[in-house]
Design a protein around this motif. Sequence first.
Motif, PDB file in Angstrom:
ATOM      1  N   PHE A   1      59.540  84.322   6.693  1.00  0.00           N
ATOM      2  CA  PHE A   1      58.251  83.862   7.206  1.00  0.00           C
ATOM      3  C   PHE A   1      58.491  82.431   7.685  1.00  0.00           C
ATOM      4  O   PHE A   1      58.907  81.576   6.912  1.00  0.00           O
ATOM      5  CB  PHE A   1      57.225  83.908   6.073  1.00  0.00           C
TER       6      PHE A   1
ATOM      7  N   VAL B   1      52.893  85.978   2.431  1.00  0.00           N
ATOM      8  CA  VAL B   1      54.287  86.210   2.024  1.00  0.00           C
ATOM      9  C   VAL B   1      54.381  87.484   1.201  1.00  0.00           C
ATOM     10  O   VAL B   1      55.296  88.307   1.390  1.00  0.00           O
ATOM     11  CB  VAL B   1      54.817  84.999   1.221  1.00  0.00           C
TER      12      VAL B   1
ATOM     13  N   ILE C   1      57.160  78.885   9.244  1.00  0.00           N
ATOM     14  CA  ILE C   1      55.938  78.078   9.317  1.00  0.00           C
ATOM     15  C   ILE C   1      56.221  76.782  10.062  1.00  0.00           C
ATOM     16  O   ILE C   1      57.223  76.110   9.802  1.00  0.00           O
ATOM     17  CB  ILE C   1      55.416  77.759   7.900  1.00  0.00           C
TER      18      ILE C   1
ATOM     19  N   ILE D   1      49.108  81.251   2.390  1.00  0.00           N
ATOM     20  CA  ILE D   1      50.476  81.644   2.740  1.00  0.00           C
ATOM     21  C   ILE D   1      51.075  82.523   1.650  1.00  0.00           C
ATOM     22  O   ILE D   1      51.828  83.462   1.942  1.00  0.00           O
ATOM     23  CB  ILE D   1      51.340  80.389   2.984  1.00  0.00           C
TER      24      ILE D   1
ATOM     25  N   VAL E   1      60.888  81.691   2.996  1.00  0.00           N
ATOM     26  CA  VAL E   1      59.912  80.983   3.820  1.00  0.00           C
ATOM     27  C   VAL E   1      60.609  79.771   4.425  1.00  0.00           C
ATOM     28  O   VAL E   1      61.170  78.943   3.699  1.00  0.00           O
ATOM     29  CB  VAL E   1      58.682  80.537   3.006  1.00  0.00           C
TER      30      VAL E   1
ATOM     31  N   TRP F   1      54.895  80.652  -4.055  1.00  0.00           N
ATOM     32  CA  TRP F   1      55.074  81.758  -3.111  1.00  0.00           C
ATOM     33  C   TRP F   1      55.985  82.862  -3.631  1.00  0.00           C
ATOM     34  O   TRP F   1      56.064  83.933  -3.023  1.00  0.00           O
ATOM     35  CB  TRP F   1      55.607  81.222  -1.780  1.00  0.00           C
TER      36      TRP F   1
ATOM     37  N   ALA G   1      58.128  89.068   2.184  1.00  0.00           N
ATOM     38  CA  ALA G   1      59.126  88.098   2.654  1.00  0.00           C
ATOM     39  C   ALA G   1      59.829  87.454   1.464  1.00  0.00           C
ATOM     40  O   ALA G   1      59.184  87.065   0.483  1.00  0.00           O
ATOM     41  CB  ALA G   1      58.460  87.020   3.509  1.00  0.00           C
TER      42      ALA G   1
ATOM     43  N   VAL H   1      62.531  78.868  -0.445  1.00  0.00           N
ATOM     44  CA  VAL H   1      61.992  78.009   0.605  1.00  0.00           C
ATOM     45  C   VAL H   1      63.126  77.193   1.216  1.00  0.00           C
ATOM     46  O   VAL H   1      63.901  76.549   0.498  1.00  0.00           O
ATOM     47  CB  VAL H   1      60.897  77.066   0.061  1.00  0.00           C
TER      48      VAL H   1
ATOM     49  N   SER I   1      55.391  84.555  11.824  1.00  0.00           N
ATOM     50  CA  SER I   1      55.536  83.122  12.079  1.00  0.00           C
ATOM     51  C   SER I   1      54.174  82.563  12.458  1.00  0.00           C
ATOM     52  O   SER I   1      53.335  83.278  13.005  1.00  0.00           O
ATOM     53  CB  SER I   1      56.553  82.865  13.204  1.00  0.00           C
TER      54      SER I   1
END
Length: 451
Positions: free
Chosen positions: A23, A87, A25, A83, A95, A113, A92, A117, A61
Motif C-alpha cells: 500500500f 491495509v 501512501i 489506513i 506500507v 497497521w 497488504a 512500514v 495507492s
Amino acid sequence: MQPRRRDTRVDGLSPAGSTGRAFVIEPVLRRRDVVADRAPAARLDEAVGLARAIDLDVVQSGIVMLAALRPATYVGKGKVEEIAGLVKSHEAGIVVMDCAISPVQQRNLEKAWGAKVLDRTGLILEIFGRRARTREGALQVEHAHLTYQKSRLVRSWTHLERQRGGFGFLGGPGETQLEADRRMIEERLAKIEGELAKVRRTRELHRESRRRVPYPVVALVGYTNAGKSTLFNAMTRARVLSADMLFSTLDPTLRALDLPHGARVILSDTVGFISDLPTMLIAAFRATLEEVIEADVILHVRDVSHEDAEAQLHDVEEILRQLGVDPRRQSNDKPMLIEVWNKIDRLDGEARARLRNLAERRPADERPALVSAATGEGLDALAAAIEARLAAGRVLIELSLDAADGAGVSWLYRHTEVIRRALDEKSGRIAMTVRADPSRAGAVRERFGVL
C-alpha cells in the motif's frame, strides 16, 4: 484520503502473498509550497514506480492530506485508523510512506497497521541493494544500509532489552544487546570503509592510466529513468541494461566513443538521481560518482516528455552541487554541461516545435541537444556538440607531412583530432590541420618539427 485506482499486479510476477502486497501512501502538507515542488499525483506515481522496482505488488495507492505532522505517527489519529482498515481489507503486508519518518513513528505505525512500514529512504536502499552487481556497488549499498540501520536499532530489533553476560571469569553486568549490535555495525562499517578505500585507489590508478593517453571523460547524469543507459547504448553500441524502470542501472560503465573528426572520448554511464536521495547513498557512492566530478563534459540527460521535467532538472542540479560539481561551471568561458533533451519521439509535432524554439533562443554555447535515444534522432548533432565543447580549450596546429610518412599520419589520428587532410598536388606533401589537447601540443610540434 484521496484514493487512487486499484493497481493490478505486475505482469510476470507470481503471487507474492500478503508480505509482498503493498500500500503506497503519499503524505502532503496542505501548506506546502506546491509551486516550487512537483505535483502530489506525480510524486505518488514515482513512489509506486519505486515500489514496483523491487517487485512489490502495489494493491492500493493514495494521497493523504495533512494539516500538520504528528510526532508519534506522522499522520493524524483518524488517518492512522482509516489506513489500518484499508491495509487490512487489501491484505497488504507492506506500507510505503513516501517521506522520511523517524524510528519511533515507524514502530508506532507498524503496531497500528499490523504491517511492515518502509519510508522513502528505506525503499530506495532496498532498490539499490537489489540492483548492485559489482563488488564495489555491493559494498557501497551495504555501507549505506548499515548507516541507516544503526539509527533505527531501537525500532527494528525485538531483543534489545535483554542483556548478555560479561566475558571471562569475572562476569559482571555485561553490555546490552543494543550496545553489542551497534558495536558490530560500527566494526562492519569500518571494515567496509577500508575495502572502499582500496577500490578508490584502484579507480585512481585507472584514471592515471587514462591520463597518460589523455582521453577526455564525458559523463552522463540525469534523473532516474531519463534514458541515460539507452543513450549510452545508442552512442557506444554497448549492451548496458536499459529498461523502463527506476534505477535500472546502478554500477558505473565506461566505454570509448569516437567523435565525428576522430577524437576519442570515454563515455561514462552512472547511477540515476532522484528527489530526496538519501544522504548516506550520496556519501557511499561518492567513489563511483568521482567520474562525474572529474569529467571534462557532463551530459545532463532529461526526459522532456515527463510532466515534472523542470522539477527533475532542479533535483539533479542540487545533487551535483552536493557532490561539489557546479552544474554551470565554466572552462575557458564556456559551460562544461550540455543539456540533452531526450525522448522527443514521445512528443507531438507542436510540442517538438515549441522545444526547438526554446532551444534556439539560448546562446549557442548553452544550447541543448534534442535527441531520441530510442530512435537515434539527433545523436549526430549531440556528438558534434560534444566535440565542439571539447575543442574550446584545444590548440589548432597546421602540419605538412611527407606523403610516405604513413606512421606519422597514423600517430596523429591516434593522438589528436584531425580536422582536415589534403594532398598538395604541387609539392606531393600531405597538408593536415589537427586539434590537440594543450598538454599534448608540445609533443605534436616536437615530433613534426613545427614551431
